[in-house]
Design an enzyme around this catalytic site. Structure first.
Site, short mmCIF file in Angstrom:
data_model
loop_
_atom_site.label_atom_id
_atom_site.label_comp_id
_atom_site.label_asym_id
_atom_site.label_seq_id
_atom_site.Cartn_x
_atom_site.Cartn_y
_atom_site.Cartn_z
N GLY A 1 2.46 2.34 10.73
CA GLY A 1 3.41 3.43 10.56
C GLY A 1 4.11 3.83 11.85
N GLY B 1 2.79 -1.15 4.24
CA GLY B 1 2.82 0.28 3.93
C GLY B 1 4.24 0.74 3.65
N GLY B 2 4.84 1.39 4.64
CA GLY B 2 6.17 2.00 4.48
C GLY B 2 7.20 1.10 3.79
N GLU C 1 -5.48 -4.76 10.48
CA GLU C 1 -4.44 -3.76 10.70
C GLU C 1 -4.73 -2.99 11.99
OE1 GLU C 1 -2.43 -2.60 6.72
OE2 GLU C 1 -4.22 -1.37 6.96
N ASN D 1 0.87 -1.18 0.00
CA ASN D 1 0.00 0.00 0.00
C ASN D 1 0.90 1.23 0.00
OD1 ASN D 1 -1.79 2.06 0.54
ND2 ASN D 1 -2.24 1.40 2.64
N TRP D 2 0.99 1.88 -1.15
CA TRP D 2 1.91 3.02 -1.27
C TRP D 2 1.35 4.28 -0.64
CZ3 TRP D 2 3.89 2.62 -7.10
CH2 TRP D 2 4.55 1.39 -7.26
N LYS D 3 0.10 4.25 -0.24
CA LYS D 3 -0.56 5.42 0.37
C LYS D 3 -0.38 6.65 -0.53
CE LYS D 3 -0.07 3.28 4.83
NZ LYS D 3 -0.12 3.43 6.27
P1 PGA Z 1 2.80 0.34 7.62
O1 PGA Z 1 1.32 0.54 7.00
O2 PGA Z 1 3.33 -0.95 7.06
O3 PGA Z 1 3.58 1.54 7.16
O4 PGA Z 1 2.63 0.28 9.09
C1 PGA Z 1 0.44 -0.53 6.77
C2 PGA Z 1 -0.86 -0.01 6.17
O5 PGA Z 1 -1.35 1.02 6.62
O6 PGA Z 1 -1.43 -0.63 5.23
#
Ligand code: PGA
Length: 251
Positions: A173, A233-234, A167, A9-11
Site C-alpha cells: 500500500g 491489494g489496491g 509480501e 485482496n480487497w481488504k
Molecule cells: P497492495 O497490497 O497491493 O495494496 O500493496 C497487497 C496486500 O496487502 O495483499
C-alpha cells in the site's frame, strides 16, 4: 510447471453498491488461459461475489478464518467449514495487517492454516519483513521463521496443498515495490527452505509476490523464475487494472 495465480485482496473495502460494480467489471474481463484468478472480498460480501461471479472462472477466498475448523461457540469468527460451505476455496492466513495490527502470532496462524486445510480450503500463508527488519539485514531470517513455524508444526507436506505469498510490509500500500531481483531472492530462499525437507513439494508450491503490484510492474515481477503470480491489494479494486495484471501473468 506451476500454474500462475493472481489473487485480489480487497481488504476492508467495499459497499454492496461498489461490490456490485466490481463484479460487473470482473464479469466483463477477458482472462488469460493458464492463469488461475481469485478474489478475497470482505466476509460480508462473499455471498454476493459468489453469486455475482457464477460461471466466471474466478475462485473466491476469505481474508481470514477461525482457529477452529467447525462451527461453534466462537463469537465474531467464521469457521473454515462455513467458508467452504459458502463456496470459498481459499483463505489468507497471516496477512501482515493481521500480524501487526491484531497481533496474530505464528502459533495461532499455524492453527488457522491447519483448520483451513482440514475443511478442504487452500491456505495462502503470507510472510514478509518490515522495513526495519530489512534495513537490519534480517529479511531472510524473519521470513524463514514465519515459514518454518508452519513447517515445524504441520510438516512440509502441508505445503502440497497451500500457497505462500511473500509480501514485504514496506511495499504494501506504499507504492514502493520490491525490485524483481529483491523479490526473487526471497522467493528462492522460501523455495530452498521447503526443498531442504521435500524437493517435490518445493518445486510444486506457488509463491506469490505482493506489495504495490500494478499493471505497469506486474510482467517484470512475474517474469522471475520463482514468482508464480501475485497477491494484489489496491490495484485489485479496479477491474480493468486487475485484468491487466492477470494477463501479465499469462504472458
Ligand atoms: P497492495 O497490497 O497491493 O495494496 O500493496 C497487497 C496486500 O496487502 O495483499
Amino acid at each position: 510447471m506451476r500454474r500462475p495465480l493472481v489473487a485480489g485482496n480487497w481488504k476492508m473495502h467495499g459497499t454492496r453498491t461498489s461490490v456490485a460494480e466490481l463484479i460487473t467489471g470482473l464479469r466483463h474481463l477477458a482472462l488469460p488461459g493458464g492463469v488461475e484468478v481469485a478474489v478475497f472480498p470482505p466476509c460480508l460480501y462473499i455471498n454476493q461475489v459468489i453469486t455475482g461471479l457464477e460461471g466466471k472462472p474466478i475462485a473466491i477466498g476469505a481474508q481470514n478464518c477461525a482457529v477452529e475448523p467447525m462451527q461453534g461457540a466462537l463469537t465474531g469468527e467464521v469457521a473454515p467449514s462455513q467458508l467452504a460451505d459458502a463456496g470459498c476455496t481459499l483463505v489468507l492466513v497471516g496477512h501482515s495487517e493481521r500480524r501487526l495490527i491484531l497481533g496474530e502470532r505464528d502459533e495461532l496462524l499455524g492453527r488457522k492454516f491447519a483448520a483451513a486445510q482440514s475443511c478442504g480450503l487452500i491456505p495462502v500463508l503470507c510472510v514478509g519483513e518490515t522495513l526495519e527488519q530489512r534495513q537490519a539485514g534480517r529479511t531472510l531470517e524473519v521470513v524463514g521463521r514465519q515459514l518454518g513455524s508452519v513447517i515445524e508444526g504441520l510438516g512440509v507436506g502441508a505445503f502440497a496443498r497451500a500457497v505462500v505469498a511473500y509480501e514485504p510490509v514496506w511495499a504494501i500500500g506504499t507504492g514502493l515495490t520490491a525490485s524483481p531481483q529483491q523479490a526473487q531472492e526471497v522467493h528462492a530462499a522460501i523455495r530452498a527452505q521447503l526443498a531442504t525437507e521435500n524437493s517435490e513439494v518445493a518445486r510444486g508450491v506457488r509463491i506469490l509476490y505482493g506489495g504495490s503490484v500494478k499493471a505497469a510492474n506486474a510482467a517484470e515481477l512475474f517474469g522471475m523464475p520463482d514468482i508464480d503470480g501475485g497477491l494484489i491489494g489496491g490495484a485489485s479494486l479496479n477491474a480493468d487494472e486487475f485484468g491487466a495484471i492477470c494477463r501479465a501473468a499469462g504472458s
